[in-house]
Design a protein around this motif. Sequence first.
Motif, PDB file in Angstrom:
ATOM      1  N   ASP A 130       0.822  -1.214   0.000  1.00 28.66           N
ATOM      2  CA  ASP A 130       0.000   0.000   0.000  1.00 28.66           C
ATOM      3  C   ASP A 130       0.855   1.262   0.000  1.00 28.66           C
ATOM      4  O   ASP A 130       0.347   2.358   0.198  1.00 28.66           O
ATOM      5  N   HIS A 131       2.144   1.085  -0.221  1.00 26.85           N
ATOM      6  CA  HIS A 131       3.129   2.168  -0.277  1.00 26.85           C
ATOM      7  C   HIS A 131       3.387   2.812   1.084  1.00 26.85           C
ATOM      8  O   HIS A 131       4.009   3.875   1.156  1.00 26.85           O
ATOM      9  N   GLY A 132       2.924   2.164   2.162  1.00 26.41           N
ATOM     10  CA  GLY A 132       3.307   2.615   3.489  1.00 26.41           C
ATOM     11  C   GLY A 132       4.751   2.242   3.760  1.00 26.41           C
ATOM     12  O   GLY A 132       5.168   1.103   3.528  1.00 26.41           O
ATOM     13  N   ALA A 133       5.535   3.194   4.235  1.00 21.23           N
ATOM     14  CA  ALA A 133       6.955   2.947   4.459  1.00 21.23           C
ATOM     15  C   ALA A 133       7.168   1.868   5.505  1.00 21.23           C
ATOM     16  O   ALA A 133       6.491   1.835   6.539  1.00 21.23           O
ATOM     17  N   MET A 134       8.116   0.964   5.224  1.00 19.20           N
ATOM     18  CA  MET A 134       8.533  -0.053   6.182  1.00 19.20           C
ATOM     19  C   MET A 134       9.853   0.331   6.834  1.00 19.20           C
ATOM     20  O   MET A 134      10.073   0.055   8.010  1.00 19.20           O
ATOM     21  N   TYR A 135      10.742   0.963   6.067  1.00 17.15           N
ATOM     22  CA  TYR A 135      12.020   1.397   6.625  1.00 17.15           C
ATOM     23  C   TYR A 135      12.743   2.309   5.635  1.00 17.15           C
ATOM     24  O   TYR A 135      12.536   2.218   4.420  1.00 17.15           O
ATOM     25  N   PHE A 136      13.571   3.185   6.207  1.00 16.46           N
ATOM     26  CA  PHE A 136      14.490   4.023   5.447  1.00 16.46           C
ATOM     27  C   PHE A 136      15.891   3.788   6.009  1.00 16.46           C
ATOM     28  O   PHE A 136      16.050   3.621   7.219  1.00 16.46           O
ATOM     29  N   SER A 137      16.893   3.786   5.147  1.00 15.00           N
ATOM     30  CA  SER A 137      18.253   3.545   5.635  1.00 15.00           C
ATOM     31  C   SER A 137      19.285   4.256   4.769  1.00 15.00           C
ATOM     32  O   SER A 137      19.091   4.449   3.564  1.00 15.00           O
ATOM     33  N   LYS A 138      20.394   4.612   5.412  1.00 18.26           N
ATOM     34  CA  LYS A 138      21.542   5.133   4.671  1.00 18.26           C
ATOM     35  C   LYS A 138      22.375   4.006   4.088  1.00 18.26           C
ATOM     36  O   LYS A 138      23.270   4.255   3.281  1.00 18.26           O
ATOM     37  N   GLU A 139      22.067   2.777   4.501  1.00 19.16           N
ATOM     38  CA  GLU A 139      22.620   1.623   3.815  1.00 19.16           C
ATOM     39  C   GLU A 139      21.764   1.370   2.575  1.00 19.16           C
ATOM     40  O   GLU A 139      20.657   1.909   2.445  1.00 19.16           O
ATOM     41  N   VAL A 140      22.272   0.558   1.666  1.00 18.39           N
ATOM     42  CA  VAL A 140      21.526   0.250   0.450  1.00 18.39           C
ATOM     43  C   VAL A 140      20.647  -0.961   0.729  1.00 18.39           C
ATOM     44  O   VAL A 140      21.130  -2.082   0.871  1.00 18.39           O
ATOM     45  N   VAL A 141      19.325  -0.714   0.830  1.00 19.50           N
ATOM     46  CA  VAL A 141      18.357  -1.778   1.100  1.00 19.50           C
ATOM     47  C   VAL A 141      17.244  -1.702   0.067  1.00 19.50           C
ATOM     48  O   VAL A 141      16.934  -0.619  -0.435  1.00 19.50           O
ATOM     49  N   PRO A 142      16.654  -2.864  -0.281  1.00 21.01           N
ATOM     50  CA  PRO A 142      16.989  -4.203   0.183  1.00 21.01           C
ATOM     51  C   PRO A 142      18.283  -4.712  -0.449  1.00 21.01           C
ATOM     52  O   PRO A 142      18.700  -4.216  -1.500  1.00 21.01           O
ATOM     53  N   PHE A 143      18.888  -5.701   0.191  1.00 21.30           N
ATOM     54  CA  PHE A 143      20.088  -6.320  -0.374  1.00 21.30           C
ATOM     55  C   PHE A 143      19.732  -7.082  -1.647  1.00 21.30           C
ATOM     56  O   PHE A 143      18.705  -7.744  -1.733  1.00 21.30           O
ATOM     57  N   THR A 144      20.570  -6.978  -2.634  1.00 22.13           N
ATOM     58  CA  THR A 144      20.450  -7.797  -3.834  1.00 22.13           C
ATOM     59  C   THR A 144      21.843  -8.187  -4.296  1.00 22.13           C
ATOM     60  O   THR A 144      22.749  -7.345  -4.334  1.00 22.13           O
ATOM     61  N   SER A 145      22.018  -9.453  -4.610  1.00 22.69           N
ATOM     62  CA  SER A 145      23.319  -9.937  -5.090  1.00 22.69           C
ATOM     63  C   SER A 145      23.424  -9.856  -6.603  1.00 22.69           C
ATOM     64  O   SER A 145      24.485 -10.126  -7.163  1.00 22.69           O
ATOM     65  N   GLN A 146      22.333  -9.483  -7.249  1.00 23.45           N
ATOM     66  CA  GLN A 146      22.322  -9.427  -8.712  1.00 23.45           C
ATOM     67  C   GLN A 146      23.056  -8.198  -9.212  1.00 23.45           C
ATOM     68  O   GLN A 146      23.017  -7.124  -8.594  1.00 23.45           O
ATOM     69  N   ALA A 147      23.737  -8.334 -10.336  1.00 24.69           N
ATOM     70  CA  ALA A 147      24.367  -7.199 -11.008  1.00 24.69           C
ATOM     71  C   ALA A 147      23.395  -6.648 -12.038  1.00 24.69           C
ATOM     72  O   ALA A 147      22.704  -7.399 -12.733  1.00 24.69           O
ATOM     73  N   TYR A 148      23.324  -5.316 -12.142  1.00 29.39           N
ATOM     74  CA  TYR A 148      22.376  -4.670 -13.036  1.00 29.39           C
ATOM     75  C   TYR A 148      23.112  -3.784 -14.040  1.00 29.39           C
ATOM     76  O   TYR A 148      24.068  -3.079 -13.695  1.00 29.39           O
ATOM     77  N   ALA A 149      22.648  -3.819 -15.271  1.00 32.65           N
ATOM     78  CA  ALA A 149      23.207  -2.962 -16.310  1.00 32.65           C
ATOM     79  C   ALA A 149      22.804  -1.517 -16.049  1.00 32.65           C
ATOM     80  O   ALA A 149      21.875  -1.238 -15.282  1.00 32.65           O
ATOM     81  N   GLY A 150      23.489  -0.597 -16.708  1.00 30.54           N
ATOM     82  CA  GLY A 150      23.318   0.827 -16.438  1.00 30.54           C
ATOM     83  C   GLY A 150      21.888   1.314 -16.403  1.00 30.54           C
ATOM     84  O   GLY A 150      21.452   1.950 -15.444  1.00 30.54           O
ATOM     85  N   GLY A 151      21.110   1.030 -17.439  1.00 28.80           N
ATOM     86  CA  GLY A 151      19.747   1.527 -17.501  1.00 28.80           C
ATOM     87  C   GLY A 151      18.697   0.547 -17.036  1.00 28.80           C
ATOM     88  O   GLY A 151      17.495   0.814 -17.162  1.00 28.80           O
TER      89      GLY A 151
END
Length: 266
Positions: free
Chosen positions: A163-184
């Motif tokens: 419902d777009h209600g915030a669960m958390y904000f962080s100065k770390e990069v969340v959520p964690f993802t191990s996948q590599a993503y191309a530029g765009g």
Amino acid sequence: MSVLIAIPARYASTRYPGKPLVPLTGASGNAMTLIERSWRAASSVSGVDRVVVATDDDRIREVAEGFGAEVVMTSETCGNGTERCAEAHDVLGASYDIVVNLQGDAPLTPHWFVEDLITGLRAAPKAGVATPVLRCDGDALNSLLNDRKHGRVGGTTAVFAADHGAMYFSKEVVPFTSQAYAGGEETPVFHHVGVYAYRPDALAAYPSWPVGPLEQLEGLEQLRFMENGRKVLCVEVESKGRQFWELNNPQDVPKLEEMMAAMGLD
């Protein structure tokens, strides 16, 4: 519904003292202070009744009045931008239906980010505060990860429910993802855009709440709403090809100037 935009600006930033008065050079070589560029960004938002700079510093006041801004002087005891906006709204008579906090370190904030934010809060009566989030592409995510790798905070990320209600904000990069993503390529990470729209009752209550452990750990003012049971609405916005970045560290100045040059912004 009447709308006030307040731009909180303090000189004594821990990470970057004097940040509001740092000059940024645009595409044509024209230099303007960060606070003036933020004020111009706020003034471009449609449907707004008033724009003010809220500060406790005479140096910022003099510069802001020099380029034509209305200034509201607030106390030195304000702990963050939300507290400063609450005080500024009170000084102005607490008569606005929505108060927008356009922080003075995001001069590239497009006007439609703020317009969509106001629309989102109006449509969500149970939310006391709303804030924009922007889906990261691979380039943006890699930039955030690179900053953290080198001990810098390049931005804040947000995690929210269906419902777009915030669960958390962080100065770390969340959520964690191990996948590599191309530029765009789209990623599952959302960059939190440092703008807030408040309903008056939530804004007025905020300064009376103590700083909670999450706000203290992260240094993120919006977590105080969540720690006190207030719903924070995350409004997804679109870049429409516009680059967005905040000025958090001195190293961000050339990055912002490069972005302005690429976009042809004076």
